[in-house]
Design a protein around this motif. Structure first.
Motif, PDB file in Angstrom:
ATOM      1  N   ALA A  40      29.055  45.187  51.657  1.00 35.74           N
ATOM      2  CA  ALA A  40      28.021  44.700  50.700  1.00 35.74           C
ATOM      3  C   ALA A  40      27.025  43.840  51.158  1.00 35.74           C
ATOM      4  CB  ALA A  40      28.780  44.170  49.378  1.00 35.74           C
ATOM      5  N   LYS A  43      27.512  40.379  52.489  1.00 34.28           N
ATOM      6  CA  LYS A  43      28.752  39.951  52.721  1.00 34.28           C
ATOM      7  C   LYS A  43      29.275  40.416  54.187  1.00 34.28           C
ATOM      8  CE  LYS A  43      30.127  39.755  48.110  1.00 34.28           C
ATOM      9  NZ  LYS A  43      31.009  40.327  47.002  1.00 34.28           N
ATOM     10  N   SER A  62      42.392  44.804  46.779  1.00 32.40           N
ATOM     11  CA  SER A  62      41.720  45.091  45.658  1.00 32.40           C
ATOM     12  C   SER A  62      41.149  46.629  45.368  1.00 32.40           C
ATOM     13  CB  SER A  62      40.173  44.455  45.665  1.00 32.40           C
ATOM     14  OG  SER A  62      39.465  44.842  46.827  1.00 32.40           O
ATOM     15  N   LYS A  86      34.367  50.223  40.437  1.00 29.25           N
ATOM     16  CA  LYS A  86      33.627  49.145  39.700  1.00 29.25           C
ATOM     17  C   LYS A  86      32.300  48.865  40.415  1.00 29.25           C
ATOM     18  CE  LYS A  86      38.435  47.299  39.469  1.00 29.25           C
ATOM     19  NZ  LYS A  86      39.227  46.273  39.745  1.00 29.25           N
ATOM     20  N   PRO A  87      31.356  48.163  39.762  1.00 29.06           N
ATOM     21  CA  PRO A  87      30.346  47.931  40.214  1.00 29.06           C
ATOM     22  C   PRO A  87      30.394  47.091  41.667  1.00 29.06           C
ATOM     23  CG  PRO A  87      30.024  47.389  38.004  1.00 29.06           C
ATOM     24  CD  PRO A  87      31.421  47.836  38.211  1.00 29.06           C
ATOM     25  N   GLU A  88      31.416  46.212  41.632  1.00 30.54           N
ATOM     26  CA  GLU A  88      31.678  45.414  43.012  1.00 30.54           C
ATOM     27  C   GLU A  88      32.297  46.230  43.937  1.00 30.54           C
ATOM     28  OE1 GLU A  88      32.810  44.677  39.775  1.00 30.54           O
ATOM     29  OE2 GLU A  88      34.933  44.241  39.932  1.00 30.54           O
ATOM     30  N   ASP A  89      32.416  47.419  43.774  1.00 31.53           N
ATOM     31  CA  ASP A  89      32.778  48.488  44.904  1.00 31.53           C
ATOM     32  C   ASP A  89      31.549  48.888  45.605  1.00 31.53           C
ATOM     33  OD1 ASP A  89      35.187  49.652  42.958  1.00 31.53           O
ATOM     34  OD2 ASP A  89      35.631  48.385  44.402  1.00 31.53           O
ATOM     35  N   THR A  90      30.173  48.544  45.077  1.00 31.14           N
ATOM     36  CA  THR A  90      28.934  48.877  45.724  1.00 31.14           C
ATOM     37  C   THR A  90      28.853  48.393  46.913  1.00 31.14           C
ATOM     38  OG1 THR A  90      27.954  49.063  43.655  1.00 31.14           O
ATOM     39  CG2 THR A  90      26.540  48.868  45.465  1.00 31.14           C
ATOM     40  N   ALA A  91      28.605  49.297  47.854  1.00 26.97           N
ATOM     41  CA  ALA A  91      28.538  48.826  49.326  1.00 26.97           C
ATOM     42  C   ALA A  91      28.258  49.997  50.337  1.00 26.97           C
ATOM     43  CB  ALA A  91      29.737  48.277  49.900  1.00 26.97           C
ATOM     44  N   THR A 113      26.955  53.407  45.447  1.00 21.27           N
ATOM     45  CA  THR A 113      26.458  52.479  44.395  1.00 21.27           C
ATOM     46  C   THR A 113      26.968  52.877  42.792  1.00 21.27           C
ATOM     47  OG1 THR A 113      24.373  52.678  45.305  1.00 21.27           O
ATOM     48  CG2 THR A 113      24.326  51.669  43.340  1.00 21.27           C
ATOM     49  N   SER A 116      26.729  49.960  36.361  1.00 17.95           N
ATOM     50  CA  SER A 116      27.693  49.189  34.951  1.00 17.95           C
ATOM     51  C   SER A 116      27.083  49.962  33.967  1.00 17.95           C
ATOM     52  CB  SER A 116      27.451  47.717  35.176  1.00 17.95           C
ATOM     53  OG  SER A 116      26.156  47.273  34.979  1.00 17.95           O
TER      54      SER A 116
END
Length: 116
Positions: A40, A43, A62, A86-91, A113, A116
């Motif tokens: 991401a 990160k 996760s 989930k939005p946090e899987d965006t990468a 991408t 949400s």
């Protein structure tokens, strides 16, 4: 030398699914471990899931229960089924192949991408 080409990324709404594919230019039968990593923005690259030549699967905590990795040696392809995104899987998701002697190959990555 093995070239890896990822496909299947895109834009999806939260809760949706995507299936990533990684096609290898040569036989993956002799590849010890095939894996998916992601990075991401801002990160470090992290392991998502891996699968050995014997079929043993490993997942990052996760992703357990949401993602499934599989390999088709006949098609020289590895898949990553991603559910309940989930939005946090965006990468950017990268395919990885590692031989027993440590030689490692990377694909160019495919963007995922999750909105949400």
């Amino acid at each position: 030398q093995v070239q890896l080409v990822e496909s299947g990324g895109g834009l999806v709404q939260a809760g949706g699914s995507l299936r990533l594919s990684c096609a290898a230019s040569a036989s993956i039968v002799s590849i010890n471990v095939m894996g998916w990593y992601r990075q991401a923005p801002g990160k470090q690259r992290e392991l998502v899931a891996s699968i050995t030549s014997g079929g043993y699967r490993d997942y990052s905590d996760s992703m357990k229960g949401r993602f499934t990795i599989s390999r088709d040696n006949a098609r020289n392809t590895v898949y990553l089924e991603m559910n309940r995104l989930k939005p946090e899987d965006t990468a950017v998701y990268y395919c990885n192949a590692k031989r027993l002697n440590g030689i490692t190959y990377w694909g160019q990555g495919t963007q995922v991408t999750v909105s949400s």
